[in-house]
Write an enzyme that holds these catalytic residues in place. Sequence first.
Site, PDB file in Angstrom:
ATOM      1  N   ILE A   1       0.856  -1.187   0.000  1.00  0.00           N
ATOM      2  CA  ILE A   1       0.000   0.000   0.000  1.00  0.00           C
ATOM      3  C   ILE A   1       0.888   1.230   0.000  1.00  0.00           C
ATOM      4  CG2 ILE A   1      -1.692   1.332   1.323  1.00  0.00           C
ATOM      5  CD1 ILE A   1      -2.889  -1.278   2.297  1.00  0.00           C
ATOM      6  N   CYS A   2       0.609   2.144  -0.905  1.00  0.00           N
ATOM      7  CA  CYS A   2       1.328   3.415  -0.983  1.00  0.00           C
ATOM      8  C   CYS A   2       2.830   3.168  -1.146  1.00  0.00           C
ATOM      9  CB  CYS A   2       1.003   4.257   0.251  1.00  0.00           C
ATOM     10  SG  CYS A   2       1.489   5.997   0.127  1.00  0.00           S
ATOM     11  N   VAL A   3       3.664   3.816  -0.330  1.00  0.00           N
ATOM     12  CA  VAL A   3       5.115   3.660  -0.479  1.00  0.00           C
ATOM     13  C   VAL A   3       5.618   2.358   0.121  1.00  0.00           C
ATOM     14  CG1 VAL A   3       5.621   6.110  -0.683  1.00  0.00           C
ATOM     15  CG2 VAL A   3       5.477   5.091   1.586  1.00  0.00           C
TER      16      VAL A   3
ATOM     17  N   THR B   1       2.926   3.328  -6.969  1.00  0.00           N
ATOM     18  CA  THR B   1       3.033   3.839  -5.610  1.00  0.00           C
ATOM     19  C   THR B   1       2.386   5.213  -5.609  1.00  0.00           C
ATOM     20  OG1 THR B   1       4.560   4.243  -3.762  1.00  0.00           O
ATOM     21  CG2 THR B   1       5.303   4.915  -5.954  1.00  0.00           C
TER      22      THR B   1
END
Length: 317
Positions: A102-104, A122
């Site tokens: 998730i995300c970074v 990302t």
Amino acid sequence: MHTVAVIALDGVIPFDLSTPIEVFSRTRLPGGRAAYRVRVCAASAEVDAGAFTLRAPWPLAALAEADTIIVPGTADPTAPVPEEVLDALREAAGRGTRIASICVGAFVLAATGLLDGLRATTHWSAADLLAAVHPAVEVDPGVLYVDNGQLLTSAGAAAGLDLCLHMIRRDLGSAVAADAARLSVMPLEREGGQAQFIVHDQPPAPRGSVLEPLMRWMEDNARRELTLDELAVRSGMSVRTLNRRFREQTGTSPLQWLHRARIRQAQHLLETTAHPVERIATQVGFGSPTAFRERFKRLTGTSPHAYRRTFRTQQAP
């Protein structure tokens, strides 16, 4: 029962951590039974989550029993990842475990080498950094998530919800996923991708560059039908030299730069006025509404009307 393990690393982003916990733990099968067992795992007894410290009830060894592993983002995506975490993820991948970031959190997954040669995403603001730090990964900053089968990555914040709902639909079908989406007050599928949220700043020319006055003039006159020949005359260069200087200093061509400037102006008008799309197309220099819609969709990943619904900031007269 399908077991989802969520890794909590030092500096974990609480939103990223809580998203899979909430979504998967609240998912129910048609008869009302829980669909997933969720475990929060960590390599240490205490995890620094910024605003608070948390104690994960499961050790890293619990990843061996997981069917799905979720890797949330951390406050510093370039911080070194404990080798035992990387090894545990590689071993899980070798067993065929599904792993999603998730995300970074994509930086952690990329650090294992598992994303090499694969497409991934990302948060759009970290996409260039991910591509620079891990050049073997094909980074796509314009989408909400990427599903490579065993390995999945998602964009920032709410895109983690999109990814979790996608995995639920893949596991249990659309009906169960739709119920989970309703509980999260989310559409099962969002229109457009991450590209519509990207702030498209123009590549700047170095201060004092011979291109700086030309760029300002292009933005001021974007609504006019500007040709490459006219731009070359205005700059006092040949077309060939102008193209070369533009690519050296901005990484793109004069006309591509102009198109981006026009779309940025259009985004502002869509956000702050009630002008019809056809009028905005003319205002920012497109010859036809069709050409404007095609260029807008190509750059932002969504239509002008959908963009306005998402980002309209005021009711204009």
